[in-house]
Design an enzyme around this catalytic site. Structure first.
Site, PDB file in Angstrom:
ATOM      1  N   HIS A   1      77.129 124.607  73.751  1.00 55.32           N
ATOM      2  CA  HIS A   1      77.399 123.293  73.146  1.00 55.32           C
ATOM      3  C   HIS A   1      76.136 122.771  72.452  1.00 55.32           C
ATOM      4  O   HIS A   1      75.693 121.643  72.680  1.00 55.32           O
ATOM      5  CB  HIS A   1      77.887 122.291  74.194  1.00 55.32           C
ATOM      6  CG  HIS A   1      78.682 121.171  73.587  1.00 55.32           C
ATOM      7  ND1 HIS A   1      79.778 120.608  74.201  1.00 55.32           N
ATOM      8  CD2 HIS A   1      78.539 120.495  72.409  1.00 55.32           C
ATOM      9  CE1 HIS A   1      80.267 119.628  73.456  1.00 55.32           C
ATOM     10  NE2 HIS A   1      79.535 119.556  72.356  1.00 55.32           N
TER      11      HIS A   1
ATOM     12  N   ARG B   1      85.804 121.197  70.068  1.00 54.17           N
ATOM     13  CA  ARG B   1      85.933 121.044  71.517  1.00 54.17           C
ATOM     14  C   ARG B   1      86.645 122.276  72.073  1.00 54.17           C
ATOM     15  O   ARG B   1      87.499 122.883  71.405  1.00 54.17           O
ATOM     16  CB  ARG B   1      86.730 119.789  71.867  1.00 54.17           C
ATOM     17  CG  ARG B   1      85.978 118.487  71.629  1.00 54.17           C
ATOM     18  CD  ARG B   1      84.798 118.332  72.578  1.00 54.17           C
ATOM     19  NE  ARG B   1      84.114 117.055  72.432  1.00 54.17           N
ATOM     20  CZ  ARG B   1      83.066 116.841  71.637  1.00 54.17           C
ATOM     21  NH1 ARG B   1      82.599 117.860  70.905  1.00 54.17           N
ATOM     22  NH2 ARG B   1      82.482 115.661  71.588  1.00 54.17           N
TER      23      ARG B   1
END
Length: 310
Positions: free
Chosen positions: A273, A225
């Site tokens: 991502h 993350r």
């Protein structure tokens, strides 16, 4: 049992079709067309969904997250009180992440950044051959994803280390735990891979202090993350040469702003991502199994422990 399905528009139909292929009898409603809110007993969602919206469904018995990470579900207001949340532990999702880690370990190990720079400058120059046995890999997090990445790297001859909050053993991996263990591993890490869950304890774990413990010229791979990395500290380490390169798949915020320094930095590789994207056809059997268990009142699988953060 009516199921609310909510994810990115371009993936909604693929998820619907995969779930119906596993159980043609499912009553699937695609957000925002939920019908009568009282009909909805389960929600299969990703970050696109507004968690406050789920409080509209009085009979909700189960939430399923379409990924391994659940930090997006811990943000206020969080899931509806009392509703259990399950996450995915999918073999294809896991293998995709191991592929991403391997790809970037090899890019850094085989001096790809240097060779691409030479190509751009039309320079023909053979660099010294790297030694796999001397390129030490340190993995932050040895859960499903971190352990799979380690098992992918070990057969190639890399010395692989791993750090976890509590003691954990993985065959062939030298393991560390706790604050002292983290510092000890970082001092010996040539390529640092972050695959930790994002919790209050791990937010900002890649910072000026921890980057400074790495051997000069180390590399960073972050596919966990964006909140794990203090961006200003990483940019400073890259510019000083303390860190020789970074492969980043996750950011805070996302999408990465177009004026962010990462985009044009010569030592940074940027992904949107996309390190490992859930494949609906692979994940659907697990989701349907939990839907059946919820309907029948049986124990659910892969429940999220919000006290631990994953």
């Amino acid at each position: 049992m009516a199921i609310l399905l909510s994810t990115k528009l371009n993936a909604m139909e693929a998820w619907r079709d995969a779930l119906l292929a596993e159980d043609p009898g499912l009553d699937i409603r695609m957000f925002p067309d939920a019908g009568d809110p009282a009909d909805i007993e389960a929600a299969v969602v990703w970050t696109a969904h507004d968690l406050m919206e789920l409080r509209r469904y009085p009979n909700l018995k189960l939430m399923v997250s379409m990924g391994a990470g659940v930090d997006h579900l811990t943000r206020p207001p969080g899931p509806p009180p009392g509703v259990p949340v399950a996450r995915l532990k999918d073999a294809r999702l896991t293998s995709g992440m191991a592929e991403f880690v391997l790809l970037n370990v090899m890019r850094f190990h085989r001096q790809d950044l240097e060779y691409r720079a030479q190509q751009a400058a039309r320079i023909w120059n053979e660099l010294p051959a790297p030694d796999t046995t001397k390129r030490r890999i340190g993995i932050l997090g040895l859960g499903e994803l971190g352990s799979a990445a380690a098992r992918t790297l070990l057969p190639l001859g890399f010395p692989v280390m791993g750090w976890t909050r509590n003691p954990r053993q993985v065959e062939g991996v030298e393991t560390f735990h706790g604050a002292d263990g983290l510092d000890a591993m970082l001092r010996r890490t040539d390529i640092l891979v972050c695959l930790l869950p994002l919790t209050p304890d791990t937010r900002g774990v890649v910072n000026a202090r921890t980057l400074g413990l790495l051997p000069r010229g180390a590399f960073l791979i972050n596919a966990a993350r964006g909140g794990h990395v203090v961006d200003a500290d990483l940019l400073a380490a890259l510019d000083s040469g303390q860190v020789a390169g970074a492969a980043l798949d996750v950011f805070e915020p996302e999408p990465l702003p177009t004026d962010h320094p990462y985009w044009g930095h010569p030592k940074v590789l940027v992904w949107p991502h996309a390190a490992s994207i859930t494949i609906p056809s692979s994940a659907a059997p697990q989701v349907v199994e939990n839907l059946r268990r919820a309907r029948e009142g049986r124990p659910l699988i892969n429940l999220v422990d919000f006290t631990a953060g994953y």
